[in-house]
Design a protein around this motif. Structure first.
Motif, PDB file in Angstrom:
ATOM      1  N   ASP A 143      -2.582   1.482  10.097  1.00 38.86           N
ATOM      2  CA  ASP A 143      -3.457   0.502  10.728  1.00 38.86           C
ATOM      3  C   ASP A 143      -2.830  -0.870  10.557  1.00 38.86           C
ATOM      4  OD1 ASP A 143      -6.764   0.621  11.496  1.00 38.86           O
ATOM      5  OD2 ASP A 143      -5.885  -1.341  11.148  1.00 38.86           O
ATOM      6  N   SER A 144      -3.028  -1.743  11.563  1.00 36.34           N
ATOM      7  CA  SER A 144      -2.408  -3.073  11.525  1.00 36.34           C
ATOM      8  C   SER A 144      -3.308  -4.129  10.912  1.00 36.34           C
ATOM      9  CB  SER A 144      -2.029  -3.502  12.955  1.00 36.34           C
ATOM     10  OG  SER A 144      -3.175  -3.523  13.792  1.00 36.34           O
ATOM     11  N   ASP A 145      -4.479  -3.737  10.427  1.00 34.80           N
ATOM     12  CA  ASP A 145      -5.403  -4.679   9.801  1.00 34.80           C
ATOM     13  C   ASP A 145      -5.337  -4.504   8.285  1.00 34.80           C
ATOM     14  OD1 ASP A 145      -7.458  -6.238   8.877  1.00 34.80           O
ATOM     15  OD2 ASP A 145      -9.007  -5.394  10.179  1.00 34.80           O
ATOM     16  N   PRO A 146      -4.773  -5.494   7.561  1.00 38.36           N
ATOM     17  CA  PRO A 146      -4.655  -5.346   6.101  1.00 38.36           C
ATOM     18  C   PRO A 146      -6.004  -5.153   5.404  1.00 38.36           C
ATOM     19  CG  PRO A 146      -3.343  -7.199   6.882  1.00 38.36           C
ATOM     20  CD  PRO A 146      -4.172  -6.751   8.037  1.00 38.36           C
ATOM     21  N   ASP A 147      -7.043  -5.834   5.912  1.00 36.73           N
ATOM     22  CA  ASP A 147      -8.368  -5.679   5.300  1.00 36.73           C
ATOM     23  C   ASP A 147      -8.880  -4.254   5.458  1.00 36.73           C
ATOM     24  OD1 ASP A 147      -8.428  -8.332   4.515  1.00 36.73           O
ATOM     25  OD2 ASP A 147      -9.351  -9.007   6.382  1.00 36.73           O
ATOM     26  N   MET A 148      -8.605  -3.643   6.608  1.00 40.63           N
ATOM     27  CA  MET A 148      -9.022  -2.262   6.827  1.00 40.63           C
ATOM     28  C   MET A 148      -8.284  -1.318   5.873  1.00 40.63           C
ATOM     29  SD  MET A 148     -10.887  -0.102   8.394  1.00 40.63           S
ATOM     30  CE  MET A 148     -11.538  -1.048   9.778  1.00 40.63           C
ATOM     31  N   VAL A 149      -6.999  -1.573   5.667  1.00 40.44           N
ATOM     32  CA  VAL A 149      -6.210  -0.733   4.766  1.00 40.44           C
ATOM     33  C   VAL A 149      -6.768  -0.825   3.342  1.00 40.44           C
ATOM     34  CG1 VAL A 149      -3.928  -0.365   3.784  1.00 40.44           C
ATOM     35  CG2 VAL A 149      -4.156  -0.948   6.212  1.00 40.44           C
ATOM     36  N   ARG A 150      -7.070  -2.052   2.905  1.00 41.74           N
ATOM     37  CA  ARG A 150      -7.619  -2.231   1.553  1.00 41.74           C
ATOM     38  C   ARG A 150      -9.006  -1.602   1.435  1.00 41.74           C
ATOM     39  NH1 ARG A 150      -5.304  -7.521   2.441  1.00 41.74           N
ATOM     40  NH2 ARG A 150      -3.424  -7.786   1.179  1.00 41.74           N
ATOM     41  N   SER A 151      -9.825  -1.765   2.474  1.00 44.59           N
ATOM     42  CA  SER A 151     -11.170  -1.192   2.449  1.00 44.59           C
ATOM     43  C   SER A 151     -11.111   0.329   2.378  1.00 44.59           C
ATOM     44  CB  SER A 151     -11.943  -1.637   3.697  1.00 44.59           C
ATOM     45  OG  SER A 151     -13.221  -1.053   3.733  1.00 44.59           O
ATOM     46  N   ALA A 152     -10.194   0.939   3.141  1.00 44.13           N
ATOM     47  CA  ALA A 152     -10.052   2.396   3.121  1.00 44.13           C
ATOM     48  C   ALA A 152      -9.633   2.883   1.737  1.00 44.13           C
ATOM     49  CB  ALA A 152      -9.031   2.840   4.175  1.00 44.13           C
ATOM     50  N   ALA A 153      -8.772   2.110   1.067  1.00 41.51           N
ATOM     51  CA  ALA A 153      -8.321   2.499  -0.278  1.00 41.51           C
ATOM     52  C   ALA A 153      -9.477   2.524  -1.271  1.00 41.51           C
ATOM     53  CB  ALA A 153      -7.223   1.548  -0.750  1.00 41.51           C
ATOM     54  N   ARG A 154     -10.421   1.600  -1.104  1.00 44.12           N
ATOM     55  CA  ARG A 154     -11.569   1.566  -2.013  1.00 44.12           C
ATOM     56  C   ARG A 154     -12.440   2.808  -1.874  1.00 44.12           C
ATOM     57  NH1 ARG A 154     -11.664  -4.077  -0.650  1.00 44.12           N
ATOM     58  NH2 ARG A 154     -13.287  -3.710   0.896  1.00 44.12           N
ATOM     59  N   PHE A 155     -12.375   3.455  -0.704  1.00 43.57           N
ATOM     60  CA  PHE A 155     -13.173   4.662  -0.480  1.00 43.57           C
ATOM     61  C   PHE A 155     -12.338   5.941  -0.608  1.00 43.57           C
ATOM     62  CE2 PHE A 155     -15.676   1.370   1.546  1.00 43.57           C
ATOM     63  CZ  PHE A 155     -16.966   1.691   1.140  1.00 43.57           C
ATOM     64  N   GLY A 156     -11.126   5.801  -1.156  1.00 43.06           N
ATOM     65  CA  GLY A 156     -10.322   6.973  -1.459  1.00 43.06           C
ATOM     66  C   GLY A 156      -9.420   7.453  -0.348  1.00 43.06           C
ATOM     67  N   PHE A 157      -9.261   6.678   0.753  1.00 43.73           N
ATOM     68  CA  PHE A 157      -8.373   7.076   1.843  1.00 43.73           C
ATOM     69  C   PHE A 157      -7.026   6.390   1.685  1.00 43.73           C
ATOM     70  CE2 PHE A 157     -12.585   7.601   3.805  1.00 43.73           C
ATOM     71  CZ  PHE A 157     -12.481   8.897   4.274  1.00 43.73           C
ATOM     72  N   LYS A 158      -5.968   7.149   1.889  1.00 49.27           N
ATOM     73  CA  LYS A 158      -4.622   6.591   1.823  1.00 49.27           C
ATOM     74  C   LYS A 158      -4.196   6.192   3.229  1.00 49.27           C
ATOM     75  CE  LYS A 158      -0.701   5.444  -0.029  1.00 49.27           C
ATOM     76  NZ  LYS A 158      -0.612   4.290  -0.930  1.00 49.27           N
ATOM     77  N   VAL A 159      -4.151   4.891   3.487  1.00 50.04           N
ATOM     78  CA  VAL A 159      -3.772   4.371   4.796  1.00 50.04           C
ATOM     79  C   VAL A 159      -2.610   3.412   4.599  1.00 50.04           C
ATOM     80  CG1 VAL A 159      -4.551   3.128   6.854  1.00 50.04           C
ATOM     81  CG2 VAL A 159      -6.162   4.565   5.586  1.00 50.04           C
TER      82      VAL A 159
END
Length: 603
Positions: free
Chosen positions: A431-447
Motif C-alpha cells: 500500500d502507498s499510504d504509510p498511515d495505512m501500513v502502520r495501522s494494519a501492523a497494529r492489527f496484526g497484518f503484515k503490509v
C-alpha cells in the motif's frame, strides 16, 4: 411616485439575484469557487461598478443574517458532548492562534509607523478570520464535518467570542476612559446574563414549543418558528453586545439533540444559502475603488504582508498543536484573510478616535481584498509540493515472493485478504499510504510500503512469481494505472480488480481483466434480499428474483460491451432505454429476454 419606487426596488432585486446567478456558475466552472463569484458580482453592480446600488451597507446588514443562519446549522451538528470534546481546540488552539497572530500583526503595524493602539486595532481586526468565507469553502468541499474541519470551526468560534473583549479594549482606550469603565462592566454583566438566559431557554423552552407546533400539522408554522428561533437568538445576543452568529450557534447546539433537528435544518437551509450569497455580494459592493486607486501601494503592502504573516503564524501554531504539515498548510491558506468582524472593530475604533477615517477605509479595503484572494490562495496551495511521507519503521517491498500479490489494503482489501489468510495462503500486500501500513501492523497484518503504479515496485513485490494479482486500491485513477501497467508488461498474469461503478466495470472488461466486481454491488444485492425477507417473501421467491436480476444485469453489461442499447425497469416498472446503440438483431434478442424476465417477475 410609489409605483416608480417599487419598480426601482424590483429592478435592484432582479439585478442582485441575476448577478449572483450569472457570476457563480462561471467562477465555479473556472475552479475559483462561489465566494469569489459573489464578490465579483457585487463589485460589478455596486456603487463603484455599474452603480445599481448606492448603499451596500444597508444590504450588508440584512445579508449578515446568512452568516447567522450558517452558524445555526453548524450548531445543529454540534451536540453538547461533541462541543465539550472540542474544548482543547477552542480554548487552546483557538486562543493561542488569536494571541500569537495578533502579536505578529501588531508588531508589523508598529514597524510600518502606526501608533501602538492603532497597530493593535489593525492587527487584531485582521486576526478575526471571515467565518462566512471559510465555512463556505469548507462546505463546498464537504470538509466541515472532517476532523480538520472541526478544528477550524473551533478556532472560528473562539474568534467570534474574541470580538467582545476587543470591543471592550477599544472602549477603554477611547476618549474618557473613566466614563467608559462603568459601562464596560455593565456590558460584561449584560453579555453574561444574555448567555445564561439563552442557554436556559434552549434547555427548557425550545423543545416543548416545537412539540406544540408540530401538533398543529402546519408546515409553514414550523418554518416560521425555525426562523424565529434563529433571528430571536441573534437579536438577544445583539442586545447583550455579543455576536449574533454566536447566539445562533448556541441556539443550534441547544437543539442539536432535539427530534426536530433535521426538520429545522431543512427549513433554514434555503434562507441560509441565499442570504449568505447576498452577504458576499454586499461585501463586494463595499470595496471603495477610489480608496484602492489613491492608496493602492499601502493596500497592496498591507494585504500581502498581513496575509503572509498571519498564514505563517497559523502554520506555526498548527504544527505546535501537532497538526500534519499538509493540514497546517491548508489551514493557513483558508484562514489567512481578515473577516467581517474586522468591519465592526474598525468602525468602533474610528468612533472612539483610535484611528482616523482614512486608515479605516484602507484597513476595510485590505480585509475585503484578502477575502477575495482567499479562494485563489486555497487553489494555489494545492499545487505546493507535498512532503515525502515518513517511512520510519516501515518495511519496503523488495525481493518478495508470494502466491497472491494484493495491491491496496484499504477497507475493501482488508476484508478480501482475510479469506486468503484464513487458509494459510501466502499473500504479499502493498500500500502507498504509510498511515495505512502502520495501522494494519497494529492489527496484526503484515503490509509492505510500495506504490503499485510503478513497475519497479511491482517487480520488487514479486509480481513475476505471483499466481494471482488482486488490485484493491481506494482510488479509481490508481486502479486504472495499475491495470494498464500490468496488462502491458505482464499480459498473462491473472488479474482480479475492484471496480467502482458500471462504467468502470466496462472499462476493466475491455482491458481484459480476469475478474472484476463493483465494490457496492454484492452488498446492495444482499441488502435488497434482506428487505424482501423483512416484507415476508419466502426464500424460494427471493432466490428466483435474485437469479433474474443477476441475469438481466449480465445482459445489460454484455450489450454495453458490444456498444448497444438495453431496456431496463425503473422503480415504477416502466421500461426505459439507456442511451446506447447496438446491432439491431442482438439488441432485439437481448431486450426480449430482459422484458420477458421482467414480466415473469411481475407475475
Amino acid at each position: 411616485m410609489a409605483v416608480e419606487a417599487q419598480g426601482t426596488d424590483l429592478a435592484q432585486l432582479v439585478a442582485l439575484l441575476g448577478a449572483g446567478v450569472i457570476a457563480v456558475p462561471i467562477f465555479k466552472r473556472l475552479g475559483l469557487g462561489a465566494v469569489l463569484g459573489y464578490l465579483s458580482a457585487g463589485l460589478v453592480i455596486g456603487p463603484f461598478g455599474f452603480g445599481l446600488f448606492n448603499d451596500p451597507q444597508s444590504i450588508l446588514h440584512v445579508a449578515e443574517l446568512g452568516v447567522v443562519m450558517f452558524l445555526f446549522v453548524i450548531g445543529l451538528e454540534m451536540r453538547p458532548s461533541r462541543l465539550w470534546g472540542l474544548r482543547r481546540e477552542i480554548f487552546g488552539l483557538g486562543l493561542g492562534q488569536v494571541l500569537f497572530c495578533g502579536v505578529i500583526l501588531m508588531g508589523a503595524g508598529v514597524l510600518y509607523g502606526l501608533t501602538p493602539i492603532a497597530a493593535f486595532v489593525a492587527g487584531m481586526g485582521f486576526v478575526l478570520t471571515s467565518t462566512a468565507t471559510v465555512m463556505q469553502l469548507l462546505d463546498e468541499r464537504g470538509e466541515t464535518a472532517s476532523p480538520a474541519g472541526q478544528r477550524i470551526v473551533s478556532i472560528l468560534l473562539l474568534e467570534d467570542l474574541a470580538i467582545v473583549p476587543l470591543l471592550a479594549v477599544v472602549a477603554v482606550f477611547g476618549h474618557d476612559p473613566n466614563a467608559q469603565s462603568e459601562s464596560r462592566w455593565i456590558s460584561v454583566a449584560m453579555g453574561a446574563g444574555v448567555l445564561v438566559a439563552l442557554v436556559a431557554a434552549g434547555r427548557w423552552l425550545l423543545n416543548p414549543m416545537f412539540r406544540i407546533l408540530a401538533g398543529a400539522n402546519a408546515r409553514e408554522v414550523m418554518t416560521a418558528a425555525a426562523l424565529l428561533v434563529v433571528l430571536g437568538a441573534a437579536f438577544v445576543m445583539q442586545i447583550g453586545g455579543l455576536s449574533m452568529a454566536l447566539g445562533a450557534f448556541i441556539a443550534g447546539v441547544m437543539l442539536s439533540e432535539s427530534s426536530f433537528r433535521h426538520q429545522l435544518e431543512a427549513d433554514i437551509e434555503p434562507f441560509r444559502g441565499i442570504l449568505l450569497g447576498l452577504f458576499f455580494i454586499s461585501v463586494g459592493m463595499s470595496l471603495d475603488l477610489s480608496v484602492m486607486v489613491n492608496e493602492w501601494p499601502t493596500i497592496i503592502v498591507a494585504v500581502l504582508g498581513y496575509m503572509a504573516l498571519k498564514a505563517g503564524g497559523i502554520f506555526i501554531m498548527a504544527r505546535l498543536f501537532r497538526a500534519s504539515r499538509p493540514e497546517a498548510l491548508e489551514r493557513a491558506a483558508l484562514m489567512a484573510q481578515g473577516g467581517e468582524f474586522a468591519f465592526v472593530l474598525y468602525a468602533a475604533a474610528t468612533a472612539a478616535g483610535l484611528i482616523d477615517q482614512n486608515l479605516n477605509a484602507v484597513l476595510t479595503a485590505t480585509v475585503i481584498v484578502s477575502m477575495a484572494l482567499t479562494p485563489l490562495v486555497v487553489a494555489a496551495a494545492r499545487y505546493l509540493p507535498q512532503p515525502k511521507p515518513s517511512l520510519d519503521g516501515l518495511d519496503i517491498a523488495d525481493g518478495l515472493e508470494a502466491s497472491v500479490l494484493m495491491i491496496g489494503f484499504g477497507r475493501f482489501g482488508q476484508i478480501a485478504a482475510q479469506f486468503l489468510l484464513s487458509e494459510g495462503i501466502d499473500v504479499t500486500a502493498i500500500d502507498s499510504d504509510p498511515d495505512m501500513v502502520r495501522s494494519a501492523a497494529r492489527f496484526g497484518f503484515k503490509v509492505y510500503y510500495g506504490d503499485g503504479t510503478r513497475l519497479d515496485v511491482l517487480r520488487a513485490a514479486g509480481i513475476e512469481s505471483a499466481r494471482l494479482v488482486v488490485v484493491c486500491t481506494d482510488k479509481r485513477e490508481n486502479t486504472d494505472k495499475i491495470v494498464e501497467l500490468i496488462r502491458s508488461e505482464y499480459p498473462l498474469t491473472t488479474l482480479y480488480v475492484r471496480s467502482f461503478d458500471r462504467q468502470h466495470t466496462l472499462k476493466l472488461r475491455a482491458q481484459g481483466v480476469d475478474f472484476e466486481i463493483r465494490e457496492t454491488f454484492e452488498s446492495a444485492f444482499l441488502f435488497g434480499r434482506k428487505t424482501l425477507e423483512e416484507l415476508g417473501y419466502d426464500a424460494e421467491r427471493i432466490a428466483e428474483i435474485a437469479e433474474d436480476l443477476r441475469a438481466r444485469e449480465a445482459n445489460r453489461l454484455a450489450i454495453q460491451m458490444a456498444g448497444g442499447q438495453v431496456s431496463y425497469t425503473d422503480v415504477q416498472g416502466k421500461l426505459k432505454p439507456e442511451p446506447l446503440t447496438v446491432p439491431k438483431r442482438q439488441a432485439k434478442a437481448l431486450n426480449e429476454d430482459a422484458e420477458k424476465a421482467t414480466a415473469e417477475a411481475a407475475e
